[in-house]
Structures are given as C-alpha cells and as structure tokens.
Design a protein around this motif. Structure first.
Motif, PDB file in Angstrom:
ATOM      1  N   GLU A 161       0.832  -1.204   0.000  1.00  0.00           N
ATOM      2  CA  GLU A 161       0.000   0.000   0.000  1.00  0.00           C
ATOM      3  C   GLU A 161       0.869   1.257   0.000  1.00  0.00           C
ATOM      4  O   GLU A 161       0.592   2.230  -0.711  1.00  0.00           O
ATOM      5  CB  GLU A 161      -0.920  -0.023   1.235  1.00  0.00           C
ATOM      6  N   LEU A 162       1.952   1.190   0.811  1.00  0.00           N
ATOM      7  CA  LEU A 162       2.869   2.326   0.869  1.00  0.00           C
ATOM      8  C   LEU A 162       3.542   2.543  -0.485  1.00  0.00           C
ATOM      9  O   LEU A 162       3.676   3.680  -0.959  1.00  0.00           O
ATOM     10  CB  LEU A 162       3.918   2.088   1.969  1.00  0.00           C
ATOM     11  N   LYS A 163       3.949   1.429  -1.135  1.00  0.00           N
ATOM     12  CA  LYS A 163       4.568   1.545  -2.464  1.00  0.00           C
ATOM     13  C   LYS A 163       3.583   2.140  -3.465  1.00  0.00           C
ATOM     14  O   LYS A 163       3.961   2.996  -4.276  1.00  0.00           O
ATOM     15  CB  LYS A 163       5.026   0.167  -2.956  1.00  0.00           C
ATOM     16  N   ASN A 164       2.338   1.661  -3.399  1.00  0.00           N
ATOM     17  CA  ASN A 164       1.322   2.208  -4.306  1.00  0.00           C
ATOM     18  C   ASN A 164       1.113   3.691  -4.061  1.00  0.00           C
ATOM     19  O   ASN A 164       1.000   4.477  -5.004  1.00  0.00           O
ATOM     20  CB  ASN A 164       0.000   1.455  -4.154  1.00  0.00           C
ATOM     21  N   HIS A 165       1.068   4.054  -2.774  1.00  0.00           N
ATOM     22  CA  HIS A 165       0.860   5.457  -2.433  1.00  0.00           C
ATOM     23  C   HIS A 165       2.062   6.296  -2.875  1.00  0.00           C
ATOM     24  O   HIS A 165       1.894   7.379  -3.460  1.00  0.00           O
ATOM     25  CB  HIS A 165       0.619   5.590  -0.921  1.00  0.00           C
ATOM     26  N   VAL A 166       3.263   5.746  -2.586  1.00  0.00           N
ATOM     27  CA  VAL A 166       4.478   6.460  -2.985  1.00  0.00           C
ATOM     28  C   VAL A 166       4.544   6.544  -4.517  1.00  0.00           C
ATOM     29  O   VAL A 166       4.917   7.583  -5.087  1.00  0.00           O
ATOM     30  CB  VAL A 166       5.736   5.769  -2.407  1.00  0.00           C
ATOM     31  N   GLY A 183       2.042   6.564  -6.555  1.00  0.00           N
ATOM     32  CA  GLY A 183       1.050   7.555  -6.982  1.00  0.00           C
ATOM     33  C   GLY A 183       1.563   8.972  -6.784  1.00  0.00           C
ATOM     34  O   GLY A 183       1.408   9.839  -7.653  1.00  0.00           O
ATOM     35  N   LEU A 184       2.174   9.216  -5.582  1.00  0.00           N
ATOM     36  CA  LEU A 184       2.731  10.543  -5.316  1.00  0.00           C
ATOM     37  C   LEU A 184       3.864  10.853  -6.297  1.00  0.00           C
ATOM     38  O   LEU A 184       3.991  11.982  -6.791  1.00  0.00           O
ATOM     39  CB  LEU A 184       3.251  10.629  -3.873  1.00  0.00           C
ATOM     40  N   SER A 185       4.679   9.816  -6.550  1.00  0.00           N
ATOM     41  CA  SER A 185       5.798  10.007  -7.469  1.00  0.00           C
ATOM     42  C   SER A 185       5.291  10.356  -8.865  1.00  0.00           C
ATOM     43  O   SER A 185       5.850  11.231  -9.545  1.00  0.00           O
ATOM     44  CB  SER A 185       6.659   8.754  -7.551  1.00  0.00           C
ATOM     45  N   ASP A 226       2.439  11.749  -9.575  1.00  0.00           N
ATOM     46  CA  ASP A 226       1.893  13.117  -9.540  1.00  0.00           C
ATOM     47  C   ASP A 226       3.003  14.162  -9.584  1.00  0.00           C
ATOM     48  O   ASP A 226       2.926  15.157 -10.324  1.00  0.00           O
ATOM     49  CB  ASP A 226       1.057  13.325  -8.268  1.00  0.00           C
TER      50      ASP A 226
END
Length: 166
Positions: A125-130, A132-134, A136
């Motif tokens: 989840e953290l990788k997905n979030h990171v 996604g942020l990356s 963006d």
C-alpha cells in the motif's frame, strides 16, 4: 492325766479303734472318693482352662501378627496408590504443559504470519501510495520541464546517463 491312765480300758480302746477303722473305710468309700473325684475333675477343668487360655493366647498372638501383616500390606498398597496418583498427576501436568507450549507456539506462528502478511500489505500500500505521489510529482515536474525544448533534451540525456541496462 493320771485319771486317764487309771480309766484306760484295752477293750474299749480296740473297740474305738475298730469303729474308727470302719468309719475311715466308710469315709474312704463314700466321702473321700467322691471328694477326690470332684477335686480331680476340678483340677482337670482348671488344667483344661489353662490350656485353652494358652491356646487362646497363642491364637491371639497369631491374629495380632496377621493383623499387623494386613495393616502393613494395606499401608504398602496405600503408598503404592498414592505414588501412582502422584505420577499420574505429574504426567497430566507435563502433558498439559506440552500441549500449552504447542498451542502457544502455534498461536505465535500464526501471529507472526499475520504480522508478516500485514507488513507486506502495508508495504504494498505504501509503495502504491508512494508510486502515486511520485507519478503526480513527476507529472508536475515533466509538465514544467517539457514546456521548454532545451530542458527536454537535457532531461533525456541525464536519464539516459543514469539508466543502466541489465
């Protein structure tokens, strides 16, 4: 005493001696024999009673010895039963400890597996979030960078220099 000697008569003496002898014979036949028989019977009864008492005493000693043996056997059996009960109690306690340890190990293993699963899930989840942020951030940076053609070429060159082929 002199009068006795003067009045002494030989006929009277023999007559009295004869009567005394007859009296002794009659007494012996009718009184002494039954008295002696009664005494003998009583003596035999006492002797039998003493023998019976001696036998009873010996029998009582035998019974006491038997009772003591039975008591010792009962004590030994009781001790054996108590030892068996203690051994059974210790075995049950040991079995319960082993089972509890097995269950504890199983619960710990399940908890570790659950923790590992949660960790992997959180990392994904953290990788997905990171990611996604990356994306963006990269999109915002690329928009600005791609607005200028010189900057685009410089970016491509720097990315090519950093990239290594496997």
């Amino acid at each position: 005493m002199e009068t006795l000697i003067n009045d002494f008569s030989v006929g009277l003496f023999f007559m009295q001696a004869f009567i005394l002898l007859i009296l002794i014979l009659l007494m012996r036949k009718f009184a002494w024999k039954p008295i002696l028989d009664a005494l003998q019977t009583r003596e035999d009864g006492i002797k039998n009673a003493l023998d019976s008492a001696e036998k009873a005493k010996l029998e009582m000693q035998n019974l006491q010895a038997d009772n003591l043996k039975l008591l010792n056997d009962a004590r030994a059996e009781r001790e054996a039963m108590l030892k068996e009960a203690r051994d059974m109690k210790n075995k049950m306690i040991d079995d319960a400890k082993v089972e509890a340890q097995t269950q504890a190990n199983s619960i710990i293993a399940q908890a570790q597996a659950a923790i590992e699963s949660e960790k992997k899930s959180a990392m994904a989840e953290l990788k997905n979030h990171v990611a996604g942020l990356s994306v963006d951030i990269a999109e915002k940076v690329v928009r600005e960078e791609l607005a200028n053609k010189d900057k685009q070429l410089a970016l491509v060159d720097s990315l090519l220099a950093e990239a290594t082929l496997n």
